[in-house]
Design a protein around this motif. Structure first.
Motif, mmCIF file in Angstrom:
data_model
loop_
_atom_site.group_PDB
_atom_site.id
_atom_site.type_symbol
_atom_site.label_atom_id
_atom_site.label_comp_id
_atom_site.label_asym_id
_atom_site.label_seq_id
_atom_site.Cartn_x
_atom_site.Cartn_y
_atom_site.Cartn_z
ATOM 1 N N ASP A 68 1.013 -1.264 -0.088
ATOM 2 C CA ASP A 68 0.005 -0.035 -0.013
ATOM 3 C C ASP A 68 0.937 1.307 0.070
ATOM 4 O OD1 ASP A 68 -2.310 1.736 0.278
ATOM 5 O OD2 ASP A 68 -2.355 1.484 2.499
ATOM 6 N N ARG B 95 -9.823 -7.034 9.763
ATOM 7 C CA ARG B 95 -10.615 -6.774 8.464
ATOM 8 C C ARG B 95 -9.836 -6.713 7.258
ATOM 9 N NH1 ARG B 95 -8.487 -2.438 7.399
ATOM 10 N NH2 ARG B 95 -8.007 -0.634 8.789
ATOM 11 N N GLU C 83 -6.068 -2.697 0.162
ATOM 12 C CA GLU C 83 -5.562 -4.084 -0.196
ATOM 13 C C GLU C 83 -6.550 -5.251 -0.781
ATOM 14 O OE1 GLU C 83 -4.703 -2.168 2.334
ATOM 15 O OE2 GLU C 83 -2.656 -2.375 3.039
ATOM 16 N N TYR D 114 -5.766 -9.005 8.919
ATOM 17 C CA TYR D 114 -4.727 -7.984 7.952
ATOM 18 C C TYR D 114 -3.497 -7.909 8.566
ATOM 19 C CZ TYR D 114 -3.368 -3.532 6.163
ATOM 20 O OH TYR D 114 -2.859 -2.538 5.623
ATOM 21 N N ASP E 61 -8.093 -1.472 3.096
ATOM 22 C CA ASP E 61 -8.300 -0.877 2.030
ATOM 23 C C ASP E 61 -7.420 0.300 1.688
ATOM 24 O OD1 ASP E 61 -10.148 0.985 0.392
ATOM 25 O OD2 ASP E 61 -11.784 1.275 2.040
HETATM 26 N N1 GLY Z 1 -4.411 -0.059 4.166
HETATM 27 C C1 GLY Z 1 -4.561 0.474 5.182
HETATM 28 C C2 GLY Z 1 -5.864 -0.258 6.044
HETATM 29 O O1 GLY Z 1 -6.639 -0.829 5.509
HETATM 30 O O2 GLY Z 1 -5.866 0.271 7.131
#
Ligand code: GLY
Length: 436
Positions: free
Chosen positions: A214, A292, A297, A274, A295
């Protein structure tokens, strides 16, 4: 099978996209996300109104609820749904502490001898924390113990000038209960390359997914403030240009040992785990966990998932998850965000998206924090939408993704360097210097 997905963003759009052809799909979201709306039977409501979610799930007689974001997990949504017999993809409130309580997570590593641990201290008073910073003598990272939507972590050398600044920030966290608690974790500053491994977990077993990198900085060249993530990429071999198989395997092993430790400590973990890792000179270290999907990813791994996500979710719930297959394709995800984001993104501005042209580039659109009103898609102050491409190699995926961004019109910007050779070479070089 009836499934209710809770959550409003691009991560939830990607989950819904992976599920909608094989399930009778319902969603509950706080804004009208046009991507989720067109593939599910939706209701607008707050994800944090846990009694409201329960009532809706009971009325619909759903077979499963999938919780997208972390905040309802912190407030025990899964425990409340379990009480009325509704199975969930998402951990219980206690198991979600792996994300929602950073002191719990660090202490768990020490108590259960999970590898990948780092030097840290957890404090609820300013004096002891200050003494730790002085004695430690090296750069530290200061983190509120609770959730801060990715905005609470400050690093000496990046956001904080020196130890004095670190101590002031500790005081600010404790005095103002930033993250909901008057406590902090102070950690050693890790040097290396960050990467993400996401896994589905059935209480005992893990199904890991391809590694993703990311890009949290707002501006090109990794400049500017930290955001929720401006884009991400993955390679077709499931690794990353700087990440070898042995380091990926070591990361998965850390996650497996964590899941065992969580079970012993507070009960089984069923959901998505994650892991954010730093690849350091001597292998991966755990930066933090989320309870979870990531986001952005999620948008790298779900479009290349070949196995049925519904079957995998059923395995998460039943405790008998099987392996997942992923297409051997590279992926690139670029977020388009409102001008001014993350400080003061221009909200209420119209966006026009030519999805046909994006599809012609082999791209997909995942809508994030937007709101559809009177047939117009409007920005909020947060990330608007992501364009994702998959291809046989990373350069092709990146070029297609960049071209696809041109078909999104509005007061938006994105990082054109995500997934480019230039940025990746910098990562490889950085890692080589660290390993010298
Ligand atoms: N990419 C960072 C998150 O999902 O927290």
């Amino acid at each position: 099978m009836k499934i209710l997905v809770v959550g409003t963003g691009a991560r939830e759009h990607a989950i819904c996209q992976a599920l909608h052809k094989e399930a009778d799909l319902y969603s509950l979201m706080s804004n009208l996300n046009p991507g989720i709306a067109r593939i599910s039977q939706f209701k607008i409501g707050s994800e944090m109104d846990i009694q409201g979610v329960k009532k809706h799930a009971l009325n619909l007689k759903v077979d499963m609820v999938v919780i997208g974001p972390e905040a309802p997990l912190e407030h025990g949504i899964v425990d409340i749904l379990h009480e009325v017999g509704i199975p969930c993809v998402g951990p219980t409130q206690e198991a979600a502490r792996i994300e929602t309580d950073k002191a719990f997570m660090r202490n768990l590593f020490v108590k259960h001898k999970v590898p990948g641990s780092i030097a840290y201290g957890a404090f609820d008073n300013v004096e002891d924390a200050g003494e730790f910073i002085d004695d430690f003598g090296k750069d530290v990272v200061v983190k509120p113990v609770g959730l801060t939507g990715g905005k609470g972590v400050k690093i000496v050398g990046e956001h904080l000038k020196n130890s004095a600044d670190a101590k002031s920030y500790v005081k600010e966290i404790i005095d103002n209960k930033i993250g909901g608690h008057a406590s902090v974790v102070i950690e050693e500053r890790l040097v290396g390359e960050e990467f993400t491994v996401q896994a589905l977990v059935d209480g005992d077993n893990l199904v890991p997914m391809p590694a993703v990198q990311d890009h949290p900085h707002a501006f090109e060249g990794d400049q500017g403030p930290i955001t929720g993530g401006m884009g991400s990429y993955s390679e077709k071999n499931g690794l990353l240009p700087f990440l070898e198989q042995k380091d990926y395997d070591a990361s998965v092993q850390i996650m497996e040992k964590t899941v065992k430790a969580v079970k012993k400590e507070v009960g089984p973990y069923n959901g998505v785990l994650y892991g954010q890792f730093m690849l350091c000179r001597d292998g991966p270290r755990l930066v933090e966990y989320n309870a979870r999907f990531g986001d952005p990813e999620a948008m790298n791994v779900l479009p290349i998932l070949e196995t049925s996500l519904l079957e995998l979710f059923q395995g998460v719930i039943d405790g008998n998850i099987k392996n997942a297959n992923f297409k051997h394709e590279a992926t690139v995800c670029k977020y388009l965000v409102p001008t001014g984001y993350p400080d003061s993104g221009s909200a209420g501005q119209p966006i026009r998206v030519d999805e046909e042209k994006i599809q012609a580039e082999g791209g997909m659109v995942f809508y994030a924090a937007v709101n559809e009103k009177n047939d117009e898609v409007l920005t909020t102050s947060s990330r608007a939408l992501a364009v994702v491409t998959t291809a046989n190699d990373l350069p092709d995926a990146e070029e297609r993704c960049e071209r696809a961004t041109k078909y999104v019109h509005g007061d938006l910007y994105h990082r054109s360097d995500v997934g480019t050779r230039q940025l990746i070479d910098k990562r490889i070089q950085h890692m080589m210097e660290i390993k010298k």
